[in-house]
Write a protein that holds these residues in place. Structure first.
Motif, PDB file in Angstrom:
ATOM      1  N   PRO A   2       0.820  -1.211   0.000  1.00 62.44           N
ATOM      2  CA  PRO A   2       0.000   0.000   0.000  1.00 62.44           C
ATOM      3  C   PRO A   2       0.857   1.266   0.000  1.00 62.44           C
ATOM      4  O   PRO A   2       1.924   1.318   0.622  1.00 62.44           O
ATOM      5  CB  PRO A   2      -0.793  -0.112   1.301  1.00 62.44           C
ATOM      6  CG  PRO A   2      -0.755  -1.562   1.656  1.00 62.44           C
ATOM      7  CD  PRO A   2       0.553  -2.060   1.160  1.00 62.44           C
ATOM      8  N   ASP A  47      -3.242   4.784  -1.646  1.00 62.07           N
ATOM      9  CA  ASP A  47      -4.214   3.908  -1.003  1.00 62.07           C
ATOM     10  C   ASP A  47      -4.814   4.515   0.261  1.00 62.07           C
ATOM     11  O   ASP A  47      -5.910   4.128   0.680  1.00 62.07           O
ATOM     12  CB  ASP A  47      -3.550   2.573  -0.644  1.00 62.07           C
ATOM     13  CG  ASP A  47      -3.079   1.830  -1.875  1.00 62.07           C
ATOM     14  OD1 ASP A  47      -3.933   1.437  -2.691  1.00 62.07           O
ATOM     15  OD2 ASP A  47      -1.851   1.658  -2.041  1.00 62.07           O
ATOM     16  N   LEU A 117      -7.221   0.391   6.090  1.00 59.40           N
ATOM     17  CA  LEU A 117      -6.950  -0.321   4.840  1.00 59.40           C
ATOM     18  C   LEU A 117      -7.812  -1.573   4.739  1.00 59.40           C
ATOM     19  O   LEU A 117      -8.333  -1.895   3.666  1.00 59.40           O
ATOM     20  CB  LEU A 117      -5.467  -0.689   4.752  1.00 59.40           C
ATOM     21  CG  LEU A 117      -4.506   0.476   4.495  1.00 59.40           C
ATOM     22  CD1 LEU A 117      -3.064   0.006   4.641  1.00 59.40           C
ATOM     23  CD2 LEU A 117      -4.736   1.077   3.116  1.00 59.40           C
ATOM     24  N   ARG A 121     -10.700  -2.175   1.830  1.00 57.83           N
ATOM     25  CA  ARG A 121     -10.755  -3.337   0.943  1.00 57.83           C
ATOM     26  C   ARG A 121     -12.113  -4.025   1.033  1.00 57.83           C
ATOM     27  O   ARG A 121     -12.663  -4.456   0.027  1.00 57.83           O
ATOM     28  CB  ARG A 121      -9.630  -4.317   1.285  1.00 57.83           C
ATOM     29  CG  ARG A 121      -8.262  -3.864   0.828  1.00 57.83           C
ATOM     30  CD  ARG A 121      -7.275  -5.015   0.891  1.00 57.83           C
ATOM     31  NE  ARG A 121      -7.002  -5.411   2.254  1.00 57.83           N
ATOM     32  CZ  ARG A 121      -6.020  -4.911   2.983  1.00 57.83           C
ATOM     33  NH1 ARG A 121      -5.242  -3.982   2.489  1.00 57.83           N
ATOM     34  NH2 ARG A 121      -5.813  -5.333   4.216  1.00 57.83           N
TER      35      ARG A 121
END
Length: 224
Positions: A2, A47, A117, A121
């Motif tokens: 990332p 990201d 993160l 996702r």
């Protein structure tokens, strides 16, 4: 790996944040103010963004608004020396996902980044898997192996929330806010009723269980 954009006009803070993020396996990009951060964002796939509130040229409020407008799904973690409630509320209203007040523990920062993160996702894929149980938020379908399970919308949202973060304890208030909304005026015991129904529906599954944490709330524990 990332890529995380770190925007802060304090060189020492940037160095500390980037050091811990790189040690945790992330690639970092630095920016000294909001304008430079926005330029870096438009030129490089990012990201997640860690941004300070008080920056010259373009402050964190404006940067947060610009980033959220450009990418509604981009995870944003706001850093600030201010701890007043209204400052946090303003940040969330502008689109930040999480908030960390300086001085902060770098280990807590890396944990929050990991959590964001992971959540990002999940939101992008719209599917949570708990062993053989698959929960698809886009289609509102739940399957257990080859078996299809039909859930009412609120039960689905409640299961999806719990399954998105296995092991995490959620209070009734948190679940009410997420599933029923901040303006819900009913009894928070409705959570207990829906939890009971979910337990009954998945009584035969060996993939997970929903546990009551006395005095706190509920958590979903996997058996796989």
């Amino acid at each position: 790996m990332p890529t995380i954009l770190v925007a802060d006009d304090d060189a020492n803070i940037r160095e500390l944040v980037c050091l811990f993020l790189r040690n945790d396996g992330h690639r970092t990009i630095e920016a000294v103010d909001g304008k430079e951060a926005l330029s870096a964002f438009t030129g490089t796939p990012v990201d997640l963004v860690v941004l300070d509130v008080m920056m010259p040229v373009m402050d964190g409020w404006t940067l947060c608004k610009e980033l959220r407008s450009a990418n509604p799904d981009l995870p944003l973690l706001m850093l600030t020396a201010k701890s007043e409630t209204w400052e946090k509320v303003k940040g969330f209203q502008l689109g930040t996902d999480d908030y960390l007040t300086k001085p902060f523990d770098p280990l807590e920062l890396t944990y929050r980044v990991k959590a964001l993160l992971k959540r990002y996702r999940i939101d992008v894929e719209q599917t949570v898997n708990v062993g053989e149980v698959k929960i698809n938020r886009q289609t509102y379908k739940v399957t257990n192996g080859m078996e299809s399970i039909s859930l009412p919308p609120k039960e689905f949202d409640l299961l999806y929330k719990l399954a998105s973060s296995p092991g995490q304890i959620f209070t009734r208030e948190q679940l009410i806010d997420h599933v029923w909304g901040f303006d819900y005026a009913g009894d928070d015991r409705t959570v207990d009723v829906h939890i009971k129904r979910l337990r009954e529906r998945f009584a035969d599954t060996s993939e997970f269980r929903i546990e009551t944490v006395r005095g706190l709330g509920y958590r979903l524990e996997t058996n796989v």
